[in-house]
Design a protein around this motif. Structure first.
Motif, PDB file in Angstrom:
ATOM      1  N   ASN A   7       0.858  -1.179   0.000  1.00  0.00           N
ATOM      2  CA  ASN A   7       0.000   0.000   0.000  1.00  0.00           C
ATOM      3  C   ASN A   7       0.898   1.234   0.000  1.00  0.00           C
ATOM      4  O   ASN A   7       1.512   1.562   1.001  1.00  0.00           O
ATOM      5  CB  ASN A   7      -0.917  -0.003   1.225  1.00  0.00           C
ATOM      6  CG  ASN A   7      -1.962   1.084   1.145  1.00  0.00           C
ATOM      7  OD1 ASN A   7      -2.123   1.733   0.117  1.00  0.00           O
ATOM      8  ND2 ASN A   7      -2.687   1.263   2.231  1.00  0.00           N
ATOM      9  N   ILE A   8       0.982   1.901  -1.135  1.00  0.00           N
ATOM     10  CA  ILE A   8       1.868   3.043  -1.281  1.00  0.00           C
ATOM     11  C   ILE A   8       1.063   4.332  -1.094  1.00  0.00           C
ATOM     12  O   ILE A   8       0.035   4.528  -1.732  1.00  0.00           O
ATOM     13  CB  ILE A   8       2.544   3.060  -2.668  1.00  0.00           C
ATOM     14  CG1 ILE A   8       3.376   1.798  -2.828  1.00  0.00           C
ATOM     15  CG2 ILE A   8       3.388   4.295  -2.844  1.00  0.00           C
ATOM     16  CD1 ILE A   8       3.951   1.625  -4.205  1.00  0.00           C
ATOM     17  N   VAL A   9       1.535   5.170  -0.218  1.00  0.00           N
ATOM     18  CA  VAL A   9       0.916   6.468   0.002  1.00  0.00           C
ATOM     19  C   VAL A   9       1.640   7.462  -0.900  1.00  0.00           C
ATOM     20  O   VAL A   9       2.869   7.473  -0.971  1.00  0.00           O
ATOM     21  CB  VAL A   9       1.040   6.879   1.488  1.00  0.00           C
ATOM     22  CG1 VAL A   9       0.416   8.233   1.715  1.00  0.00           C
ATOM     23  CG2 VAL A   9       0.419   5.831   2.380  1.00  0.00           C
ATOM     24  N   SER A  10       0.898   8.290  -1.570  1.00  0.00           N
ATOM     25  CA  SER A  10       1.491   9.249  -2.504  1.00  0.00           C
ATOM     26  C   SER A  10       2.350  10.269  -1.779  1.00  0.00           C
ATOM     27  O   SER A  10       1.975  10.778  -0.716  1.00  0.00           O
ATOM     28  CB  SER A  10       0.397   9.987  -3.277  1.00  0.00           C
ATOM     29  OG  SER A  10      -0.266   9.106  -4.139  1.00  0.00           O
ATOM     30  N   CYS A  11       3.490  10.559  -2.366  1.00  0.00           N
ATOM     31  CA  CYS A  11       4.354  11.612  -1.820  1.00  0.00           C
ATOM     32  C   CYS A  11       3.734  12.973  -2.157  1.00  0.00           C
ATOM     33  O   CYS A  11       2.761  13.055  -2.925  1.00  0.00           O
ATOM     34  CB  CYS A  11       5.757  11.489  -2.395  1.00  0.00           C
ATOM     35  SG  CYS A  11       5.872  11.822  -4.160  1.00  0.00           S
ATOM     36  N   ARG A  15       1.092  13.978  -5.205  1.00  0.00           N
ATOM     37  CA  ARG A  15      -0.208  14.544  -4.837  1.00  0.00           C
ATOM     38  C   ARG A  15      -0.440  15.864  -5.543  1.00  0.00           C
ATOM     39  O   ARG A  15      -1.536  16.133  -6.029  1.00  0.00           O
ATOM     40  CB  ARG A  15      -0.285  14.758  -3.331  1.00  0.00           C
ATOM     41  CG  ARG A  15      -0.640  13.512  -2.602  1.00  0.00           C
ATOM     42  CD  ARG A  15      -0.949  13.841  -1.163  1.00  0.00           C
ATOM     43  NE  ARG A  15      -1.516  12.657  -0.560  1.00  0.00           N
ATOM     44  CZ  ARG A  15      -2.072  12.635   0.612  1.00  0.00           C
ATOM     45  NH1 ARG A  15      -2.133  13.739   1.318  1.00  0.00           N
ATOM     46  NH2 ARG A  15      -2.561  11.530   1.093  1.00  0.00           N
ATOM     47  N   LYS A  20      -0.281   8.893  -9.534  1.00  0.00           N
ATOM     48  CA  LYS A  20      -0.112   7.760  -8.632  1.00  0.00           C
ATOM     49  C   LYS A  20       1.381   7.617  -8.343  1.00  0.00           C
ATOM     50  O   LYS A  20       2.201   7.622  -9.258  1.00  0.00           O
ATOM     51  CB  LYS A  20      -0.661   6.492  -9.271  1.00  0.00           C
ATOM     52  CG  LYS A  20      -0.630   5.315  -8.340  1.00  0.00           C
ATOM     53  CD  LYS A  20      -1.291   4.116  -8.961  1.00  0.00           C
ATOM     54  CE  LYS A  20      -1.216   2.961  -7.972  1.00  0.00           C
ATOM     55  NZ  LYS A  20      -1.856   1.768  -8.509  1.00  0.00           N
ATOM     56  N   CYS A  21       1.728   7.502  -7.087  1.00  0.00           N
ATOM     57  CA  CYS A  21       3.130   7.397  -6.677  1.00  0.00           C
ATOM     58  C   CYS A  21       3.585   5.947  -6.793  1.00  0.00           C
ATOM     59  O   CYS A  21       2.916   5.028  -6.316  1.00  0.00           O
ATOM     60  CB  CYS A  21       3.280   7.881  -5.240  1.00  0.00           C
ATOM     61  SG  CYS A  21       4.960   8.222  -4.743  1.00  0.00           S
ATOM     62  N   GLN A  33       4.659  13.057   2.165  1.00  0.00           N
ATOM     63  CA  GLN A  33       3.258  13.457   2.033  1.00  0.00           C
ATOM     64  C   GLN A  33       2.836  14.500   3.056  1.00  0.00           C
ATOM     65  O   GLN A  33       1.925  15.279   2.811  1.00  0.00           O
ATOM     66  CB  GLN A  33       2.361  12.239   2.148  1.00  0.00           C
ATOM     67  CG  GLN A  33       2.333  11.639   3.534  1.00  0.00           C
ATOM     68  CD  GLN A  33       1.267  10.572   3.663  1.00  0.00           C
ATOM     69  OE1 GLN A  33       0.564  10.288   2.713  1.00  0.00           O
ATOM     70  NE2 GLN A  33       1.166  10.002   4.846  1.00  0.00           N
ATOM     71  N   ASP A  34       3.491  14.553   4.202  1.00  0.00           N
ATOM     72  CA  ASP A  34       3.081  15.491   5.249  1.00  0.00           C
ATOM     73  C   ASP A  34       3.659  16.896   5.072  1.00  0.00           C
ATOM     74  O   ASP A  34       3.424  17.769   5.899  1.00  0.00           O
ATOM     75  CB  ASP A  34       3.431  14.943   6.634  1.00  0.00           C
ATOM     76  CG  ASP A  34       4.919  14.683   6.807  1.00  0.00           C
ATOM     77  OD1 ASP A  34       5.644  14.660   5.793  1.00  0.00           O
ATOM     78  OD2 ASP A  34       5.354  14.495   7.958  1.00  0.00           O
TER      79      ASP A  34
END
Length: 157
Positions: A7-11, A15, A20-21, A33-34
């Motif tokens: 499960n890859i969270v987009s950078c 974003r 899609k990352c 991402q933060d």
């Protein structure tokens, strides 16, 4: 056996670009991402293609420093579009120069006060003695006493 997908969270870069990352994303380690504002400012000043080419042209160990420098340069360029970080550097050098001149002035003032202190404490001295070498004080009988520094000074009661 079925391969599990990670499960890859987009950078932040992906974003902002609404992409899609991927696992090989060159931006992911440097623009998490933060902190989307970091990539947004870099993107607005340099553009995505320039940043990709720059990061790809560097060794992996150098990319983090390059990304941080891009963020600093872009932030300075947004604040001052003409001078950018050179304006910040110039302003800091000016402040250092001003503080150095203030320090020199205060040191001169301190030397003048030290000289006045010597004249008050050693009125009989013609300049051949120095407060660092000899201490002068009068006792209750008005005798003049000289003591070398390092000795214990005492006064009769």
């Amino acid at each position: 056996m079925a391969k599990r997908k990670r499960n890859i969270v987009s950078c932040a870069a992906c974003r902002v670009q609404r992409k899609k990352c991927s696992e090989e994303c060159i931006f992911a380690p440097h623009f998490p991402q933060d902190a989307p504002e970091k990539f947004t400012v870099v993107h607005s000043v340099y553009g995505t293609n320039y940043v990709i080419k720059l990061l790809q042209g560097l060794e992996i160990q150098q990319r983090a420093d390059a990304a941080n420098n891009l963020v600093c340069e872009a932030s300075a360029r947004v604040k001052d579009p003409i001078q950018g970080s050179a304006g910040v550097i110039h302003e800091l050098q000016k402040r250092i120069s001003d503080l150095e001149s203030q320090l020199a002035s205060k040191q001169q003032e301190l030397m003048n006060m030290h000289s006045m202190f010597d004249k008050i404490l050693f009125p009989m001295c013609d300049g051949s003695c120095d407060s660092q070498d000899i201490l002068y004080h009068t006792s209750s009988t008005e005798d003049i006493m000289y003591e070398e520094l390092g000795s214990v000074l005492w006064e009769p009661i």
